[in-house]
Design a protein around this motif. Structure first.
Motif, PDB file in Angstrom:
ATOM      1  N   CYS A   1       0.842  -1.188   0.000  1.00 46.89           N
ATOM      2  CA  CYS A   1       0.000   0.000   0.000  1.00 46.89           C
ATOM      3  C   CYS A   1       0.886   1.250   0.000  1.00 46.89           C
ATOM      4  CB  CYS A   1      -0.947   0.092   1.191  1.00 46.89           C
ATOM      5  SG  CYS A   1      -2.101  -1.270   1.296  1.00 46.89           S
ATOM      6  N   GLY A   2       0.441   2.223  -0.775  1.00 49.62           N
ATOM      7  CA  GLY A   2       1.162   3.493  -0.821  1.00 49.62           C
ATOM      8  C   GLY A   2       0.177   4.607  -0.544  1.00 49.62           C
ATOM      9  N   ILE A   3       0.599   5.619   0.228  1.00 48.11           N
ATOM     10  CA  ILE A   3      -0.317   6.732   0.468  1.00 48.11           C
ATOM     11  C   ILE A   3       0.339   8.058   0.074  1.00 48.11           C
ATOM     12  CG2 ILE A   3      -1.442   5.445   2.307  1.00 48.11           C
ATOM     13  CD1 ILE A   3      -0.329   7.159   4.349  1.00 48.11           C
ATOM     14  N   VAL A   4      -0.500   8.988  -0.341  1.00 50.72           N
ATOM     15  CA  VAL A   4      -0.049  10.338  -0.696  1.00 50.72           C
ATOM     16  C   VAL A   4      -1.082  11.314  -0.136  1.00 50.72           C
ATOM     17  CG1 VAL A   4       0.835  11.799  -2.557  1.00 50.72           C
ATOM     18  CG2 VAL A   4       0.564   9.372  -2.974  1.00 50.72           C
ATOM     19  N   GLY A   5      -0.616  12.478   0.298  1.00 53.80           N
ATOM     20  CA  GLY A   5      -1.517  13.543   0.719  1.00 53.80           C
ATOM     21  C   GLY A   5      -0.954  14.868   0.228  1.00 53.80           C
TER      22      GLY A   5
ATOM     23  N   ILE B   1       6.813  25.022  -1.580  1.00 52.78           N
ATOM     24  CA  ILE B   1       6.642  26.458  -1.350  1.00 52.78           C
ATOM     25  C   ILE B   1       5.147  26.741  -1.408  1.00 52.78           C
ATOM     26  CG2 ILE B   1       7.158  28.773  -2.249  1.00 52.78           C
ATOM     27  CD1 ILE B   1       9.736  27.411  -3.432  1.00 52.78           C
ATOM     28  N   GLU B   2       4.591  27.138  -0.299  1.00 56.74           N
ATOM     29  CA  GLU B   2       3.146  27.338  -0.141  1.00 56.74           C
ATOM     30  C   GLU B   2       2.357  26.080  -0.473  1.00 56.74           C
ATOM     31  OE1 GLU B   2       1.844  30.860  -2.116  1.00 56.74           O
ATOM     32  OE2 GLU B   2       3.019  32.149  -0.816  1.00 56.74           O
ATOM     33  N   GLU B   3       2.986  24.938  -0.342  1.00 55.15           N
ATOM     34  CA  GLU B   3       2.285  23.663  -0.494  1.00 55.15           C
ATOM     35  C   GLU B   3       3.112  22.579   0.187  1.00 55.15           C
ATOM     36  OE1 GLU B   3       1.805  23.449  -4.720  1.00 55.15           O
ATOM     37  OE2 GLU B   3       3.831  22.721  -5.062  1.00 55.15           O
ATOM     38  N   ASN B   4       2.430  21.616   0.784  1.00 58.56           N
ATOM     39  CA  ASN B   4       3.140  20.558   1.497  1.00 58.56           C
ATOM     40  C   ASN B   4       2.447  19.223   1.242  1.00 58.56           C
ATOM     41  OD1 ASN B   4       5.279  22.019   2.912  1.00 58.56           O
ATOM     42  ND2 ASN B   4       3.589  23.055   3.969  1.00 58.56           N
ATOM     43  N   PHE B   5       3.210  18.147   1.465  1.00 59.90           N
ATOM     44  CA  PHE B   5       2.742  16.828   1.042  1.00 59.90           C
ATOM     45  C   PHE B   5       3.163  15.763   2.051  1.00 59.90           C
ATOM     46  CE2 PHE B   5       4.294  19.540  -2.326  1.00 59.90           C
ATOM     47  CZ  PHE B   5       3.192  19.660  -3.149  1.00 59.90           C
TER      48      PHE B   5
ATOM     49  N   LEU C   1      10.022   8.968  -3.480  1.00 64.27           N
ATOM     50  CA  LEU C   1       9.851   8.859  -4.932  1.00 64.27           C
ATOM     51  C   LEU C   1       8.504   9.406  -5.378  1.00 64.27           C
ATOM     52  CD1 LEU C   1      11.110   5.264  -5.751  1.00 64.27           C
ATOM     53  CD2 LEU C   1      12.288   7.441  -6.082  1.00 64.27           C
ATOM     54  N   ALA C   2       7.519   9.224  -4.528  1.00 58.82           N
ATOM     55  CA  ALA C   2       6.155   9.619  -4.898  1.00 58.82           C
ATOM     56  C   ALA C   2       6.028  11.130  -5.047  1.00 58.82           C
ATOM     57  CB  ALA C   2       5.182   9.132  -3.837  1.00 58.82           C
ATOM     58  N   LEU C   3       6.977  11.868  -4.493  1.00 57.40           N
ATOM     59  CA  LEU C   3       6.835  13.328  -4.458  1.00 57.40           C
ATOM     60  C   LEU C   3       7.929  14.067  -5.225  1.00 57.40           C
ATOM     61  CD1 LEU C   3       5.869  13.710  -0.678  1.00 57.40           C
ATOM     62  CD2 LEU C   3       4.331  13.750  -2.649  1.00 57.40           C
TER      63      LEU C   3
ATOM     64  N   GLY D   1       5.485   6.990  15.787  1.00 58.82           N
ATOM     65  CA  GLY D   1       4.501   7.616  16.666  1.00 58.82           C
ATOM     66  C   GLY D   1       4.231   9.078  16.358  1.00 58.82           C
ATOM     67  N   ASP D   2       4.918   9.647  15.372  1.00 59.37           N
ATOM     68  CA  ASP D   2       4.696  11.062  15.048  1.00 59.37           C
ATOM     69  C   ASP D   2       3.325  11.282  14.409  1.00 59.37           C
ATOM     70  OD1 ASP D   2       7.102  11.956  15.976  1.00 59.37           O
ATOM     71  OD2 ASP D   2       8.026  12.260  14.019  1.00 59.37           O
ATOM     72  N   VAL D   3       2.712  12.395  14.800  1.00 60.81           N
ATOM     73  CA  VAL D   3       1.488  12.863  14.137  1.00 60.81           C
ATOM     74  C   VAL D   3       1.835  14.229  13.563  1.00 60.81           C
ATOM     75  CG1 VAL D   3      -0.915  13.567  14.480  1.00 60.81           C
ATOM     76  CG2 VAL D   3       0.001  11.628  15.766  1.00 60.81           C
ATOM     77  N   VAL D   4       1.424  14.496  12.315  1.00 62.36           N
ATOM     78  CA  VAL D   4       1.834  15.741  11.683  1.00 62.36           C
ATOM     79  C   VAL D   4       0.622  16.501  11.155  1.00 62.36           C
ATOM     80  CG1 VAL D   4       2.381  14.497   9.542  1.00 62.36           C
ATOM     81  CG2 VAL D   4       3.371  16.715   9.915  1.00 62.36           C
ATOM     82  N   GLU D   5       0.629  17.800  11.444  1.00 62.41           N
ATOM     83  CA  GLU D   5      -0.433  18.677  10.935  1.00 62.41           C
ATOM     84  C   GLU D   5       0.163  19.421   9.736  1.00 62.41           C
ATOM     85  OE1 GLU D   5      -3.334  21.696  13.180  1.00 62.41           O
ATOM     86  OE2 GLU D   5      -1.215  22.253  13.239  1.00 62.41           O
ATOM     87  N   VAL D   6      -0.466  19.231   8.579  1.00 60.49           N
ATOM     88  CA  VAL D   6       0.106  19.781   7.354  1.00 60.49           C
ATOM     89  C   VAL D   6      -0.806  20.879   6.821  1.00 60.49           C
ATOM     90  CG1 VAL D   6       1.039  19.192   5.080  1.00 60.49           C
ATOM     91  CG2 VAL D   6       0.981  17.447   6.867  1.00 60.49           C
ATOM     92  N   THR D   7      -0.317  22.114   6.777  1.00 53.97           N
ATOM     93  CA  THR D   7      -1.066  23.217   6.150  1.00 53.97           C
ATOM     94  C   THR D   7      -0.277  23.659   4.922  1.00 53.97           C
ATOM     95  OG1 THR D   7       0.054  25.008   7.318  1.00 53.97           O
ATOM     96  CG2 THR D   7      -1.801  23.977   8.454  1.00 53.97           C
ATOM     97  N   ARG D   8      -0.789  24.682   4.207  1.00 53.02           N
ATOM     98  CA  ARG D   8      -0.066  25.130   3.009  1.00 53.02           C
ATOM     99  C   ARG D   8       1.287  25.736   3.381  1.00 53.02           C
ATOM    100  NH1 ARG D   8      -5.328  25.818   2.426  1.00 53.02           N
ATOM    101  NH2 ARG D   8      -6.241  24.773   0.639  1.00 53.02           N
ATOM    102  N   ASP D   9       1.342  26.385   4.538  1.00 58.74           N
ATOM    103  CA  ASP D   9       2.545  27.130   4.881  1.00 58.74           C
ATOM    104  C   ASP D   9       3.379  26.516   5.992  1.00 58.74           C
ATOM    105  OD1 ASP D   9       1.996  29.234   3.053  1.00 58.74           O
ATOM    106  OD2 ASP D   9       0.344  29.808   4.392  1.00 58.74           O
TER     107      ASP D   9
END
Ligand code: G6P
Length: 608
Positions: free
Chosen positions: A2-6, A185-189, A195-197, A210-218
């Motif tokens: 399984c591969g995931i992208v956000g 730059i003004e976008e995060n993934f 490789l996917a990015l 165990g890390d949880v990450v909050e991803v916004t544009r900036d």
């Protein structure tokens, strides 16, 4: 597996997500899906089969938005159907993708059903999305709802989740399954691997267990296992070539077979001088070498076969005992660890769940130290091992491992010699071995010249259903690897036997329909192997012999002969691997199978 992208951006992310999935298809490809969070809500397309099927759905009914998550699946719980494909939804509020396995999903499912949740799929994943939904209903924000829910999960996961009313961020997390953050730059993934990015960024943050990450544009904000905010360093991807490009080749596998002379050179670079192995390649602390009295090698699949070859080298050159075991067995038994034993893992990906579990178990035992021979510098295995020797093969995309195997063997030969030197290998012997290794890329290049001939030979396998591979001594693991390659991509049943065991059973299978692939080393076992060939000939078996011309087997009647360059004995297992890779490739092409993505398999097995 399984591969995931956000993605979150100021531009439409659907094309970014689809491209990311195509680049991750090596992790699983039985179904795929994307969810986009836009003004209308959270909506998705899902499709059974390859990512192309999903692209077709997007072409027919475009879904645009600036926040989205995506998934390519390798089924564990529930068949590859559209309902079981990710993303999974809780109402129209929440969408989630997941890589890994939730072990307590049944118990959680029962609790959620009692709360009134209706399940659409057979997956373990769907419990996570409803758990988070339930936490949101209790008044928590998205970040806290995810953190609370993840605490209830047992097993391994990497997830990404997006909520209808929260278009300024998405949340992702990892525990036991890989996940990286791509910083733009003004976008995060986020994605299961870099490789996917690579089409959108070369800056990455590696999340810890165990890390949880909050991803916004900036911004990207990382919280550790205890909910504390943490700074994680940003690193820059440094591969020169984007390995996801097939170039002039029809398949990644063929491209990767042909890369072997150059990646073996890369693996040797800086590790040997004219006369010696440079022990600095094990890092600043190479002092462990002088204490090694035993070696335990643990790996899976093709990497395990590389370990089996190393056993011959270590016991022969260094004269110390070496045990080699598949990780899935090792991790579930009581292991006796003799004093001063080196624990050595082999892994292309560095993310194989069983190998990681074995390493974690070994760290609790009394090993001298842990060494990983691995191809992915940023992998969990590398990060969790005391010492690392990278194979430098570059990204390997074809599910059937080729260049990763021969570079593992190269790294293992370096390691075996380094241990042997501390156990009395004379300097002139070390120099001779090192000189031989310098010629290895040229010998591999010469072996590739048989490609056209092997292509012709492969026609003879078009209607075969079974095959037998024979080898003796250090060539037996190469026979195992040849058989694995053939079965993986052509679906022909292939078994490998030490040639001396033929008469103890497999000879009963031999008749004119059974192809027998025999690897003939040019050493003191040559005459014994010739006798084994006679045993097969006498029973009418169809013999395919791989040997150098000086063995005088090229003119024998009833034999299809393929020349392998004559090389110093120590290099024979590596050089003999090349024609077997080419054989399995061409047979698969003749049979019309999916060479790079064979059915039911995945490149990186991050679940147990
Ligand atoms: C999967 C792959 C194999 C690989 C094995 C171990 O089964 O399909 O090609 O040999 O995993 O992977 P690793 O990344 O640990 O070498």
């Amino acid at each position: 597996m399984c591969g995931i992208v956000g993605a979150i951006a100021r531009r439409n992310v659907s094309k970014i997500l689809l491209e990311g999935l195509s680049r991750l298809e090596y992790r699983g490809y039985d179904s795929a899906g994307v969810a986009i969070n836009n003004d209308e809500g959270v909506f998705g397309h899902r499709a059974v089969g390859k990512v192309q099927g999903l692209r077709d759905k997007f072409d027919a009914a475009p879904l645009d938005g600036t926040v989205g998550i995506a998934h390519t699946r390798w089924a564990t719980h529930g068949k590859p159907t559209e309902l079981n494909a990710h993303p999974h939804f809780s109402g129209n509020d929440l969408a989630l993708v997941h890589n890994g396995i939730i072990e307590n999903h049944e118990e959680l499912r029962a609790g959620l059903k009692n709360q009134g949740y209706v399940f659409q799929s057979e997956t373990d994943t769907e419990v996570i999305v409803h758990l988070i939904h339930s936490a949101l209903q209790s008044g928590l924000g998205l970040l806290q709802a995810v953190q609370t829910s993840l605490n209830k999960l047992e097993g391994a996961f990497a997830i990404a989740v997006t909520q209808k009313d929260d278009k300024e961020r998405f949340i992702a997390a990892r525990k036991g399954s890989p996940l990286v953050v791509g910083v733009g730059i003004e976008e995060n993934f986020v994605a299961s691997d870099q490789l996917a990015l690579l089409h959108v960024t070369d800056q990455f943050i590696f999340l810890e267990e165990g890390d949880v990450v909050e991803v916004t544009r900036d911004a990207v904000t990382v919280y550790d296992l205890n909910g504390q905010e943490q700074e994680r360093p940003v690193s820059v991807f440094n591969h020169h070539v984007d390995a996801t490009d097939k170039g002039e080749f029809r398949h990644y596998m063929m491209k990767e077979i042909y890369e072997q002379p150059s990646v073996i050179s890369a693996c040797l670079e800086g590790r040997i001088s004219d006369k010696k192995v440079l022990t600095s390649c094990f890092g600043a602390d190479s002092a462990f070498l002088k204490d090694v009295e035993n070696v335990h090698i643990i790996a899976c699949g093709t990497s395990y076969h590389a370990g089996l070859v190393a056993k011959y080298w270590i016991e022969d050159l260094a004269g110390i005992p070496c045990l080699v075991e598949v990780a899935s067995e090792y991790r579930y038994r009581k292991v006796a660890v003799p004093k001063n034993t080196l624990f050595l893992t082999l892994s292309q990906s560095g993310e194989t769940a069983d190998t990681l579990a074995a390493l974690r178990m070994a760290k609790e035992l009394n090993y001298l130290t842990t060494l990983a021979i691995c191809n992915v510098p940023s992998s969990t295995l590398v990060r969790e091992s005391d010492l690392t020797l990278l194979t430098n093969a570059g990204a390997e995309i074809g599910v059937a491992s080729t260049k990763a195997f021969t570079t593992q063997l190269t790294a293992l030969l370096i390691t075996s010699i380094a241990i042997a030197v501390e156990n009395g290998l004379p300097a002139d012997k070390e120099e001779a071995l090192v000189q031989a290794m310098k010629e290895l890329p040229a010998h591999v290049y010469a072996a590739l010249k048989q490609d056209a001939h092997i292509k012709e030979v492969s026609d003879k396998f078009a209607n075969k259903h079974h095959s037998l591979f024979l080898g003796r001594g250090v060539m037996f693991p190469i026979a195992l690897e040849g058989a694995l390659k053939l079965k993986e991509i052509s679906y022909i049943h292939a078994e490998a036997y030490p040639a001396g065991e033929l008469k103890h059973g497999p000879l009963a299978l031999v008749d004119e329909h059974m192809p027998i692939i025999t690897l003939v080393p040019h050493n003191d076992l040559l005459d014994k192997l010739k006798s084994n060939i006679q045993e097969v000939s006498a029973r009418g078996g169809e013999l395919f012999v791989f040997a150098d011309r000086d063995t005088n087997l090229d003119n024998e009647e009833g034999i299809t002969f393929t020349e392998v360059p004559k090389v110093p004995q120590i290099l024979e297992p590596i050089v003999h691997t090349i024609p077997l890779q080419l054989l399995s490739y061409h047979v698969a092409v003749v049979k019309g199978t999916d060479v790079d993505q064979p059915r039911n398999l995945a490149k990186s097995v991050t679940v147990e």
